[in-house]
Design a protein around this motif. Structure first.
Motif, mmCIF file in Angstrom:
data_model
loop_
_atom_site.group_PDB
_atom_site.id
_atom_site.type_symbol
_atom_site.label_atom_id
_atom_site.label_comp_id
_atom_site.label_asym_id
_atom_site.label_seq_id
_atom_site.Cartn_x
_atom_site.Cartn_y
_atom_site.Cartn_z
ATOM 1 N N ALA A 43 0.812 -1.089 -0.059
ATOM 2 C CA ALA A 43 0.031 -0.034 -0.046
ATOM 3 C C ALA A 43 0.953 1.272 0.157
ATOM 4 O O ALA A 43 0.603 2.158 -0.686
ATOM 5 N N ARG A 44 2.003 1.176 0.725
ATOM 6 C CA ARG A 44 2.949 2.231 0.656
ATOM 7 C C ARG A 44 3.736 2.432 -0.700
ATOM 8 O O ARG A 44 3.855 3.669 -1.147
ATOM 9 N N LYS A 45 3.983 1.295 -1.072
ATOM 10 C CA LYS A 45 4.900 1.374 -2.405
ATOM 11 C C LYS A 45 3.967 1.968 -3.704
ATOM 12 O O LYS A 45 4.485 2.559 -4.431
ATOM 13 N N LEU A 46 2.499 1.653 -3.513
ATOM 14 C CA LEU A 46 1.675 2.082 -4.676
ATOM 15 C C LEU A 46 1.156 3.508 -4.280
ATOM 16 O O LEU A 46 0.187 3.896 -4.759
ATOM 17 N N ASN A 47 1.506 4.111 -3.039
ATOM 18 C CA ASN A 47 1.214 5.297 -2.600
ATOM 19 C C ASN A 47 -0.207 5.398 -2.250
ATOM 20 O O ASN A 47 -0.761 6.481 -2.393
ATOM 21 N N THR A 48 -0.844 4.338 -1.860
ATOM 22 C CA THR A 48 -2.181 4.316 -1.388
ATOM 23 C C THR A 48 -2.308 4.878 0.221
ATOM 24 O O THR A 48 -3.021 5.569 0.308
ATOM 25 N N PHE A 49 -1.232 4.481 0.798
ATOM 26 C CA PHE A 49 -1.188 4.936 2.279
ATOM 27 C C PHE A 49 0.185 5.803 2.058
ATOM 28 O O PHE A 49 1.213 4.971 1.639
ATOM 29 N N GLY A 50 0.261 6.689 3.025
ATOM 30 C CA GLY A 50 1.583 7.428 3.258
ATOM 31 C C GLY A 50 2.188 6.639 4.405
ATOM 32 O O GLY A 50 1.678 5.420 4.872
ATOM 33 N N SER A 51 3.484 7.155 4.913
ATOM 34 C CA SER A 51 3.907 6.575 6.208
ATOM 35 C C SER A 51 2.917 6.770 7.310
ATOM 36 O O SER A 51 2.047 7.736 7.046
ATOM 37 N N ALA A 52 3.247 6.277 8.577
ATOM 38 C CA ALA A 52 2.282 6.493 9.498
ATOM 39 C C ALA A 52 2.727 7.910 10.199
ATOM 40 O O ALA A 52 2.038 8.345 11.183
ATOM 41 N N GLN A 53 3.576 8.692 9.737
ATOM 42 C CA GLN A 53 3.881 9.995 10.253
ATOM 43 C C GLN A 53 4.598 9.881 11.643
ATOM 44 O O GLN A 53 4.795 11.062 12.483
ATOM 45 N N GLN A 54 4.754 8.616 12.124
ATOM 46 C CA GLN A 54 5.425 8.714 13.627
ATOM 47 C C GLN A 54 6.809 8.907 13.630
ATOM 48 O O GLN A 54 7.757 8.796 12.816
ATOM 49 N N GLN A 55 7.132 9.494 14.771
ATOM 50 C CA GLN A 55 8.506 9.934 14.943
ATOM 51 C C GLN A 55 9.632 8.791 14.726
ATOM 52 O O GLN A 55 9.247 7.873 15.477
ATOM 53 N N SER A 56 10.375 8.781 14.058
ATOM 54 C CA SER A 56 11.577 7.781 13.596
ATOM 55 C C SER A 56 12.343 7.999 14.795
ATOM 56 O O SER A 56 12.794 9.050 15.286
ATOM 57 N N LEU A 57 12.903 6.670 15.179
ATOM 58 C CA LEU A 57 14.081 6.610 16.442
ATOM 59 C C LEU A 57 15.283 6.864 15.782
ATOM 60 O O LEU A 57 15.767 6.357 14.817
ATOM 61 N N THR A 58 16.202 7.805 16.264
ATOM 62 C CA THR A 58 17.672 8.026 15.691
ATOM 63 C C THR A 58 18.530 7.089 16.237
ATOM 64 O O THR A 58 18.138 6.317 17.065
ATOM 65 N N ILE A 59 19.751 6.916 15.724
ATOM 66 C CA ILE A 59 20.903 6.072 16.322
ATOM 67 C C ILE A 59 20.860 6.288 17.679
ATOM 68 O O ILE A 59 21.017 5.138 18.683
ATOM 69 N N ILE A 357 -12.707 25.504 12.943
ATOM 70 C CA ILE A 357 -12.349 24.029 12.392
ATOM 71 C C ILE A 357 -11.045 23.524 13.585
ATOM 72 O O ILE A 357 -10.160 23.990 13.795
ATOM 73 N N VAL A 358 -11.410 22.275 13.936
ATOM 74 C CA VAL A 358 -10.480 21.744 15.235
ATOM 75 C C VAL A 358 -9.964 20.651 14.392
ATOM 76 O O VAL A 358 -10.728 19.629 13.891
ATOM 77 N N TYR A 359 -8.550 20.323 14.298
ATOM 78 C CA TYR A 359 -7.934 19.390 13.629
ATOM 79 C C TYR A 359 -7.202 18.520 14.843
ATOM 80 O O TYR A 359 -6.243 18.896 15.180
ATOM 81 N N LYS A 360 -7.840 17.294 14.951
ATOM 82 C CA LYS A 360 -7.220 16.486 15.877
ATOM 83 C C LYS A 360 -6.442 15.596 15.329
ATOM 84 O O LYS A 360 -6.525 14.650 14.643
ATOM 85 N N LEU A 361 -4.985 15.556 15.559
ATOM 86 C CA LEU A 361 -3.889 14.614 15.091
ATOM 87 C C LEU A 361 -4.101 13.205 16.099
ATOM 88 O O LEU A 361 -4.234 13.197 17.047
ATOM 89 N N HIS A 362 -3.544 12.270 15.366
ATOM 90 C CA HIS A 362 -3.060 10.868 15.917
ATOM 91 C C HIS A 362 -2.063 11.249 16.832
ATOM 92 O O HIS A 362 -1.154 11.940 16.511
ATOM 93 N N PRO A 363 -1.892 10.436 18.059
ATOM 94 C CA PRO A 363 -0.821 10.663 18.884
ATOM 95 C C PRO A 363 0.523 10.433 18.106
ATOM 96 O O PRO A 363 1.533 10.942 18.365
ATOM 97 N N GLY A 364 0.373 9.533 16.866
ATOM 98 C CA GLY A 364 1.781 9.139 16.217
ATOM 99 C C GLY A 364 2.082 10.271 15.471
ATOM 100 O O GLY A 364 3.288 10.422 14.772
ATOM 101 N N GLU A 365 1.299 11.278 15.298
ATOM 102 C CA GLU A 365 1.676 12.532 14.297
ATOM 103 C C GLU A 365 1.953 13.708 15.297
ATOM 104 O O GLU A 365 2.516 14.916 14.690
#
Length: 482
Positions: A43-59, A357-365
């Motif tokens: 789904a990501r490769k086909l651009n149907t879904f984007g990434s989860a936008q969750q913060q990535s963990l650094t080294i 307009i109130v935009y409620k983000l998901h915790p992962g965002e």
């Protein structure tokens, strides 16, 4: 763009063509392990879904989290102690502030009733983004020991496929190329990783079950805990999954339309889907027909959603703001939905129509939205546009005070309906998850901002709210508990 429905149906065709749900590699029903992973990957490769936008963990994050993993593996080892328990609970890693402490909203009610029924229990908690949030307790053990061991096992061991296994993997690779025009060059590595994880975790969970001797095991997100389910079933311990989100015909964690509960394998003997829980405890009767489950319908048990039931009571008397529109974001479609919200703001302001307009983000965002959603950042500078990027404001309060809600396929959409929010579903990837609501005219599908504005007077069909989220059925739960 590929739709979720089209991708899911292609997966069903592929697994039917090669009987994948009943084929083994290295002695393991491998397809059950990679099914969901590959679905999201495609789904990501086909651009149907984007990434989860969750913060990535650094080294540095990973290095800093390694020591706590070791400490937790020693100090909160699930294998320590001698006590046997009646029930083991594998809760959801993500915790929510509830009753002044972080809790798993799907299993927190279990402990209350288990204590009332004088049943002993232990919670095995996995970290969320490499952290634990709950208060330490004698009834909580951390799963770090098993997860860390699994990671090391995977990095220090390998798997060699025989010729027949290589041929099957190549067939799958070729079929992905035909169906999706995608080269899955890392398919062998994906399968190896999942099998190695499964093999290690299966043995450890089997050891844990034998040590604790539970009569039942409760788990949230069973499709991410296949080794646990397999170990329990091989030891004759009942596994019950607690519903945690939306289920549909296109959710590959639950939907098996080609199986019809049993399937005839190559030897013409009947077999069932392995690594699937014995029972699913659902939010309400609605979910029994949400998809084709690989277990009998009488094992989909409508128990209720106690967390929602209790928390929503605090906001039932809030007066609605007839000009408030609440957006419910999700990481995989946040890129599209944030642009839609921005465009809506601009068009309403240009028409001198005053809405908030109130935009409620998901915790992962929360962490990365200002970088990932530039239009949302610009919109937030407007006096009638608010971005909620923390969990301090209760979601149910937002539902209670909003006249409208806008989203795609989040479970929160169903919760907003309980607060009588007029609901607009933006035609984005994943809307198939709520197609029943669209067909029944309970929600309105919109393809553009103008479409939404022109339908603000939409009158939804009334329905039995208890059908989706029933009141918690304690009598039924007493029967479920041994």
């Amino acid at each position: 763009m590929w739709s979720v429905k089209k991708i899911a149906n292609a997966f069903f065709d592929i697994e039917s063509k090669f009987n994948l749900n009943h084929e083994k590699i290295h002695g393991v029903y491998f397809w059950q392990l990679v099914r969901m992973y590959l679905y999201y990957d495609v789904a990501r490769k086909l651009n149907t879904f984007g990434s989860a936008q969750q913060q990535s963990l650094t080294i540095i994050d990973k290095i800093n989290s390694f020591l706590p993993f070791i400490k937790n593996s020693i100090k909160s080892n699930p294998f320590s102690g001698k006590d046997k328990v009646d029930v083991l609970i594998f809760d959801h890693p993500r915790k929510v502030m509830y009753q002044d402490q972080y809790r798993d909203i799907y299993t927190c009610f279990l402990t209350r009733y288990l204590e009332e029924y004088s049943k002993s229990y232990e919670i095995i908690e996995s970290p969320y983004l490499n952290k634990h949030y709950t208060n330490k307790s004698k009834n909580i053990r951390y799963n770090d020991r098993i997860l860390l061991g699994s990671y090391i096992h995977k990095k220090t061991n390998g798997i060699h496929f025989n010729d027949e296994e290589k041929e099957l993997i190549q067939d799958i690779y070729n079929e992905f190329l035909i169906q999706f025009n995608i080269h899955m060059d890392n398919l062998e590595d994906i399968i190896k990783d999942h099998i190695l994880n499964f093999e290690y975790e299966y043995e450890k969970y089997k050891k844990l079950i034998l040590k604790k001797s539970p009569k039942q095991v409760y788990v949230v997100v069973a499709y991410e805990n296949k080794a646990l389910v397999a170990a329990c079933q091989d030891l004759g311990v009942e596994v019950l999954e607690l519903q945690h989100g939306t289920i549909s015909n296109y959710h590959l964690g639950y939907s098996y339309p080609n199986e019809h509960i049993v399937n005839v394998n190559k030897n013409n003997t009947l077999s069932t889907i392995e690594y699937f829980p014995d029972k699913l405890l659902s939010f309400g009767d609605y979910w029994a027909d949400a998809c084709t489950y690989p277990i009998k319908k009488n094992n989909i048990i409508p128990l209720g959603y106690p967390y929602f039931e209790e928390c929503s009571k605090d906001f039932v008397n809030i007066k609605k703001n007839k000009n408030q529109i609440l957006f419910i974001s999700q990481g995989v479609i946040g890129k599209y939905l944030s642009k839609f919200a921005y465009e809506l703001l601009v068009k309403l302001n240009n028409r001198n129509v005053r809405f908030k307009i109130v935009y409620k983000l998901h915790p992962g965002e929360y962490e990365n939205w200002k970088v990932n959603y530039p239009e949302l950042l610009e919109a937030s500078e407007s006096s009638n546009f608010e971005v909620i990027d923390d969990s301090k404001t209760p979601l149910y309060k937002l539902f209670a005070e909003s006249q409208y809600q806008v989203g795609a396929f989040s479970t929160a959409i169903y919760e907003g309906l309980q607060f009588d929010c007029k609901t607009f579903i933006v035609d984005l990837p994943g809307v198939e998850y709520v197609e029943n609501l669209i067909e029944e005219n309970i929600v309105r599908l919109v393809s553009s901002v103008n479409d939404l504005i022109n339908n603000l007077d939409f009158t939804p069909k009334t329905y039995d709210k208890d059908y989706i989220f029933k009141s918690f059925d304690e009598d039924l739960f007493r029967k479920i508990i041994y």
